[in-house]
Design a protein around this motif. Structure first.
Motif, PDB file in Angstrom:
ATOM      1  N   ALA A 229       0.944  -1.222  -0.094  1.00  0.00           N
ATOM      2  CA  ALA A 229       0.265  -0.070  -0.056  1.00  0.00           C
ATOM      3  C   ALA A 229       0.837   1.240   0.013  1.00  0.00           C
TER       4      ALA A 229
ATOM      5  N   THR B   5       1.575   3.931  -3.240  1.00  0.00           N
ATOM      6  CA  THR B   5       1.452   5.348  -2.842  1.00  0.00           C
ATOM      7  C   THR B   5       2.380   6.154  -3.415  1.00  0.00           C
ATOM      8  N   TYR B   6       3.529   5.549  -2.889  1.00  0.00           N
ATOM      9  CA  TYR B   6       4.912   6.317  -3.409  1.00  0.00           C
ATOM     10  C   TYR B   6       5.130   6.353  -4.833  1.00  0.00           C
TER      11      TYR B   6
ATOM     12  N   ILE C 225       2.511   8.978  -6.341  1.00  0.00           N
ATOM     13  CA  ILE C 225       2.815  10.471  -6.316  1.00  0.00           C
ATOM     14  C   ILE C 225       4.187  10.501  -7.012  1.00  0.00           C
TER      15      ILE C 225
END
Length: 98
Positions: A20, A24-25, A28
């Protein structure tokens, strides 16, 4: 018994959070036109290889697939923890393993 569940649950939580946090990293980073290497993700989360076919997926499909990947990874992290807890409980009860 409660401590054993906490240990296994902790490993499962780490297994769920690794993909997760990683995805997300990567999401972004892609918004800033930076494309990091995904090799560490494949080592920490072997089930993330499933995501290689998500290039044409809708965002809702991708979220569902990544939730499944997180759940699979949580199980993969919880199984060794359960084995360790089981072996430690055998050791405490002085039962020999054949």
């Amino acid at each position: 018994m409660f401590r054993s569940i906490k240990i296994v649950g902790g490993f499962a939580a780490v297994g769920f959070l690794i993909p997760a946090a990683s995805i997300t990293y990567y999401i972004i980073a892609s918004h800033f036109s930076v494309y990091p290497n995904m090799t560490p993700l494949f080592y920490l989360c072997p089930s993330s290889i499933v995501s290689m076919g998500l290039e044409e997926a809708t965002p809702s499909d991708a979220i569902v697939v990544w939730l499944v990947i997180c759940a699979i990874n949580a199980v993969l992290y919880a199984l060794p923890a359960a084995l360790i807890v089981f072996l430690l409980s055998l050791r405490k009860s002085n039962i020999s393993i054949p």
